[in-house]
Design a protein around this motif. Sequence first.
Motif, PDB file in Angstrom:
ATOM      1  N   GLU A  86       0.934  -1.211   0.044  1.00 29.55           N
ATOM      2  CA  GLU A  86      -0.025  -0.082   0.096  1.00 29.55           C
ATOM      3  C   GLU A  86       0.798   1.332  -0.139  1.00 29.55           C
ATOM      4  OE1 GLU A  86      -2.241  -1.256   3.546  1.00 29.55           O
ATOM      5  OE2 GLU A  86      -3.997  -1.026   2.239  1.00 29.55           O
ATOM      6  N   ASP A  87       1.920   1.321   0.772  1.00 26.04           N
ATOM      7  CA  ASP A  87       2.758   2.467   0.791  1.00 26.04           C
ATOM      8  C   ASP A  87       3.414   2.853  -0.555  1.00 26.04           C
ATOM      9  OD1 ASP A  87       4.615   0.511   0.494  1.00 26.04           O
ATOM     10  OD2 ASP A  87       5.850   1.191   2.218  1.00 26.04           O
ATOM     11  N   GLN A  88       3.524   1.890  -1.490  1.00 29.40           N
ATOM     12  CA  GLN A  88       3.958   2.258  -2.896  1.00 29.40           C
ATOM     13  C   GLN A  88       2.826   2.885  -3.943  1.00 29.40           C
ATOM     14  OE1 GLN A  88       6.368  -0.863  -4.578  1.00 29.40           O
ATOM     15  NE2 GLN A  88       7.342  -1.187  -2.797  1.00 29.40           N
ATOM     16  N   ASN A 128      -5.304   0.101   8.710  1.00 27.18           N
ATOM     17  CA  ASN A 128      -3.917   0.515   8.999  1.00 27.18           C
ATOM     18  C   ASN A 128      -3.344   1.331   8.338  1.00 27.18           C
ATOM     19  OD1 ASN A 128      -3.979  -1.427  10.967  1.00 27.18           O
ATOM     20  ND2 ASN A 128      -3.213  -3.113   9.768  1.00 27.18           N
ATOM     21  N   PHE A 129      -3.808   1.561   6.969  1.00 27.60           N
ATOM     22  CA  PHE A 129      -3.182   2.509   5.929  1.00 27.60           C
ATOM     23  C   PHE A 129      -4.115   3.767   6.044  1.00 27.60           C
ATOM     24  CE2 PHE A 129      -2.173   4.143   1.588  1.00 27.60           C
ATOM     25  CZ  PHE A 129      -0.918   4.213   2.022  1.00 27.60           C
ATOM     26  N   GLN A 132      -2.219   7.144   7.166  1.00 27.73           N
ATOM     27  CA  GLN A 132      -1.104   7.141   6.132  1.00 27.73           C
ATOM     28  C   GLN A 132      -1.548   8.032   4.819  1.00 27.73           C
ATOM     29  OE1 GLN A 132       1.865   4.291   5.808  1.00 27.73           O
ATOM     30  NE2 GLN A 132       2.719   5.361   3.762  1.00 27.73           N
ATOM     31  N   MET A 133      -2.499   7.430   4.457  1.00 30.58           N
ATOM     32  CA  MET A 133      -3.001   7.782   3.101  1.00 30.58           C
ATOM     33  C   MET A 133      -3.675   9.254   3.005  1.00 30.58           C
ATOM     34  SD  MET A 133      -5.977   6.511   0.675  1.00 30.58           S
ATOM     35  CE  MET A 133      -7.227   7.593   1.684  1.00 30.58           C
ATOM     36  N   ASP A 136      -0.550  11.671   3.362  1.00 32.95           N
ATOM     37  CA  ASP A 136       0.210  11.761   2.101  1.00 32.95           C
ATOM     38  C   ASP A 136      -0.684  12.571   1.110  1.00 32.95           C
ATOM     39  OD1 ASP A 136       2.241  10.123   2.907  1.00 32.95           O
ATOM     40  OD2 ASP A 136       1.446   8.278   1.887  1.00 32.95           O
ATOM     41  N   LYS A 143       7.444  13.360   0.996  1.00 39.93           N
ATOM     42  CA  LYS A 143       7.341  12.038   0.092  1.00 39.93           C
ATOM     43  C   LYS A 143       8.783  11.536  -0.430  1.00 39.93           C
ATOM     44  CE  LYS A 143       2.791  12.470  -1.988  1.00 39.93           C
ATOM     45  NZ  LYS A 143       2.302  11.270  -1.495  1.00 39.93           N
ATOM     46  N   ARG A 144       9.042  10.361  -0.401  1.00 41.65           N
ATOM     47  CA  ARG A 144       9.996   9.512  -0.961  1.00 41.65           C
ATOM     48  C   ARG A 144      10.212  10.124  -2.332  1.00 41.65           C
ATOM     49  NH1 ARG A 144       9.050   3.651   0.778  1.00 41.65           N
ATOM     50  NH2 ARG A 144       7.195   4.419   0.378  1.00 41.65           N
ATOM     51  N   GLU A 147       8.003   8.585  -5.279  1.00 41.88           N
ATOM     52  CA  GLU A 147       6.681   8.785  -4.953  1.00 41.88           C
ATOM     53  C   GLU A 147       6.071  10.215  -5.889  1.00 41.88           C
ATOM     54  OE1 GLU A 147       5.959   8.781  -0.738  1.00 41.88           O
ATOM     55  OE2 GLU A 147       5.701   6.609  -0.695  1.00 41.88           O
ATOM     56  N   GLN A 206      14.409   0.235  -2.266  1.00 46.62           N
ATOM     57  CA  GLN A 206      13.012   0.798  -1.963  1.00 46.62           C
ATOM     58  C   GLN A 206      11.865  -0.304  -2.062  1.00 46.62           C
ATOM     59  OE1 GLN A 206      11.938   3.620  -0.624  1.00 46.62           O
ATOM     60  NE2 GLN A 206      14.150   4.153  -0.120  1.00 46.62           N
TER      61      GLN A 206
END
Length: 210
Positions: A86-88, A128-129, A132-133, A136, A143-144, A147, A206
């Motif tokens: 999900e984080d990607q 859980n996400f 964070q979403m 973001d 952001k990395r 992203e 990553q």
Amino acid sequence: MLHMIIADDHPVVLKGLKEIITESFDNVTIEEAVTGYEFMGKVLSNDFDVALLDVSLPDINGLEALKEVRKKKPKLPVLVISIYPEDQYAVRAMKAGAWGYVTKRTASTELVGAIRKLLSGRRYVSPNFAEQMVLDLETDAEKRPHEKLSERELQVLKVIGKGKSVKEIAEELHLSANTVRTYRARILEKIGVKGTTGLIHYAITQRLVE
């Protein structure tokens, strides 16, 4: 009658998804698509109650297909299903117009729950996400680097991470070699690393390489 479409080019995954859905929903018909263009064609010429869409398709990125579909079918509930964490991809998927995002490692009960939520007119992300979403979506400051890439740039980076040559990347993504070089130059600038070796190392660290 519930009318659904699933876009995925892996026969085993497609079969598994169909079995889960037919066991969990009554009076359901399921159409299949194995490419992004086939998905777009079927969605634009039919009325579906919900669509399940893989990110990695053999012709175009699933999120690119989703963006095109959204122009004509803005209200179609689309659940993106991907091997990527999900984080990607979750935020990218939601920005592209998805109503939900789950990984292929998701339990069948969660998948069914996500589909039911979309059918009720609501969006779905895992508990859980969710927090964070939201963060973001509100800010790009932390952001990395990857992203901030476009969908196509990220797709090229993932293939570069496999150590493939420009010619091999061009063939796999159906692009010209010059186009791949252009994307590579943009990626180098946005990521802030030097050369192909730096991109490969970045992609691996990553977790962008399948």
